[in-house]
Design a protein around this motif. Sequence first.
Motif, PDB file in Angstrom:
ATOM      1  N   ALA A   5       2.580   6.269   0.287  1.00 14.68           N
ATOM      2  CA  ALA A   5       3.375   5.079  -0.061  1.00 14.68           C
ATOM      3  C   ALA A   5       4.460   4.758   0.953  1.00 14.68           C
ATOM      4  N   HIS A   6       4.759   5.701   1.864  1.00 10.22           N
ATOM      5  CA  HIS A   6       5.865   5.431   2.802  1.00 10.22           C
ATOM      6  C   HIS A   6       5.812   6.368   4.002  1.00 10.22           C
ATOM      7  N   ASN A   7       5.616   5.789   5.165  1.00 10.32           N
ATOM      8  CA  ASN A   7       5.800   6.577   6.383  1.00 10.32           C
ATOM      9  C   ASN A   7       6.238   5.678   7.532  1.00 10.32           C
ATOM     10  N   HIS A   8       6.367   6.311   8.713  1.00  6.07           N
ATOM     11  CA  HIS A   8       6.762   5.587   9.928  1.00  6.07           C
ATOM     12  C   HIS A   8       5.754   5.942  11.012  1.00  6.07           C
ATOM     13  N   PHE A   9       4.509   5.560  10.774  1.00  9.41           N
ATOM     14  CA  PHE A   9       3.416   5.919  11.672  1.00  9.41           C
ATOM     15  C   PHE A   9       3.605   5.314  13.074  1.00  9.41           C
ATOM     16  N   GLY A  91      10.123  -3.960   4.231  1.00 11.52           N
ATOM     17  CA  GLY A  91      10.733  -2.631   4.205  1.00 11.52           C
ATOM     18  C   GLY A  91      10.651  -1.970   5.577  1.00 11.52           C
ATOM     19  N   GLU A  92      11.492  -1.098   5.866  1.00 14.06           N
ATOM     20  CA  GLU A  92      12.344  -0.365   4.957  1.00 14.06           C
ATOM     21  C   GLU A  92      13.715  -1.027   4.914  1.00 14.06           C
ATOM     22  N   ILE A  93      14.161  -1.340   3.713  1.00 12.82           N
ATOM     23  CA  ILE A  93      15.458  -1.977   3.514  1.00 12.82           C
ATOM     24  C   ILE A  93      16.256  -1.105   2.539  1.00 12.82           C
ATOM     25  N   LEU A 166      11.218   2.580  -4.773  1.00 15.49           N
ATOM     26  CA  LEU A 166      12.375   3.391  -4.395  1.00 15.49           C
ATOM     27  C   LEU A 166      11.790   4.618  -3.703  1.00 15.49           C
ATOM     28  N   HIS A 167      11.813   4.593  -2.372  1.00 21.33           N
ATOM     29  CA  HIS A 167      11.129   5.637  -1.601  1.00 21.33           C
ATOM     30  C   HIS A 167      11.993   6.894  -1.556  1.00 21.33           C
ATOM     31  N   ALA A 168      11.350   8.064  -1.539  1.00 25.47           N
ATOM     32  CA  ALA A 168      12.053   9.357  -1.565  1.00 25.47           C
ATOM     33  C   ALA A 168      13.139   9.337  -2.638  1.00 25.47           C
ATOM     34  N   THR A 216       4.833  10.640   2.627  1.00 24.76           N
ATOM     35  CA  THR A 216       5.199  11.701   3.584  1.00 24.76           C
ATOM     36  C   THR A 216       6.525  11.414   4.284  1.00 24.76           C
ATOM     37  N   ASP A 217       6.860  10.129   4.507  1.00 23.20           N
ATOM     38  CA  ASP A 217       7.968   9.743   5.383  1.00 23.20           C
ATOM     39  C   ASP A 217       7.738  10.276   6.804  1.00 23.20           C
ATOM     40  N   ALA A 218       6.488  10.647   7.136  1.00 28.15           N
ATOM     41  CA  ALA A 218       6.175  11.176   8.469  1.00 28.15           C
ATOM     42  C   ALA A 218       6.541  10.151   9.545  1.00 28.15           C
TER      43      ALA A 218
HETATM   44 ZN   LIG Z   1      11.518   5.890   5.764  1.00 30.23          ZN
END
Ligand SMILES: [Zn+2]
Length: 281
Positions: A5-9, A91-93, A166-168, A216-218
């Motif tokens: 649902a959320h990363n920075h690939f 996002g990400e905001i 709402l990530h992490a 992952t927020d990887a």
């Molecule tokens: Zn992030």
Amino acid sequence: MYFDAHNHFQDDWLDPHRELLIEELRRAGIGGMVMNGTCEADWGKVAAIATRTPWIVPSFGLHPWDCGNRGPDWESRLVAALTATPRAAVGEIGIDRWILDRARPDDPRLAGLRRAPLDEQLTVFVRQLALARLLNRPASVHCLDAWGPLLDCLRATPLPSRGFLLHAYGGSAELIAAFADLGAYFSFNGSFLEERRTRNRDAFRHVPPDRLLVETDAPAMPLPPAWTRFSLPPTSSGDAVNHPGNLIGAYEGLAQLRGLPVDGLAELCARNYRRLFLGDA
Ligand SMILES: [Zn+2]
């Protein structure tokens, strides 16, 4: 299939590995991921990667850490990025009081960034929420040390009807119902599997099943070694790089916390991911 649902690939740290990773992740059963841009400088890269990788959902936004360095045309550039890519999310905001109150003055991750005061962060956040609503996109929200102001802000603001993530999620279990009433989904990453993060683990158990997601927020947020399934070499400055395939370890650990089989959690989160980010009914 596992959905992130959320990363920075798009992160530069993954540049040497990205092409191989794309194949490796598909082979490992990763069905989709949301790749979050954080500042004007990375939106073009996010768009380029997503264009040739249709199973990745691109997302464009100005992160609260980058809010203070935004250019005068940030908003029109954001509108242009979003309208050029109709499947993109916002996002990400978000808002972040940690950078103001707790981060060390010499934290290398904040080097060169002007730390915008909370009021300024809130103004930029609300304008991006308004864009998500106007363009009918979901939004991915970052919040650190500002759960009260976030709830107040969301209650006073017209929100995207697709919902928001709402990530992490690092807020308390008690606040989950209030956020869920406003349309929130909640994602948890593998770093929450660390024993000392009891509050996060408790919150994870309280999220309604139709609002639960895993991320992952990887390349950030490495998992405890017991749950690490894939590794990448550290950066030249020695920072650990979280392989996005560790999504599978995150699902395995978090399934245990919910008392679910991994397949059950994956199925639940796949449905939630498709509803929020792909617009499926
Ligand atoms: Zn992030």
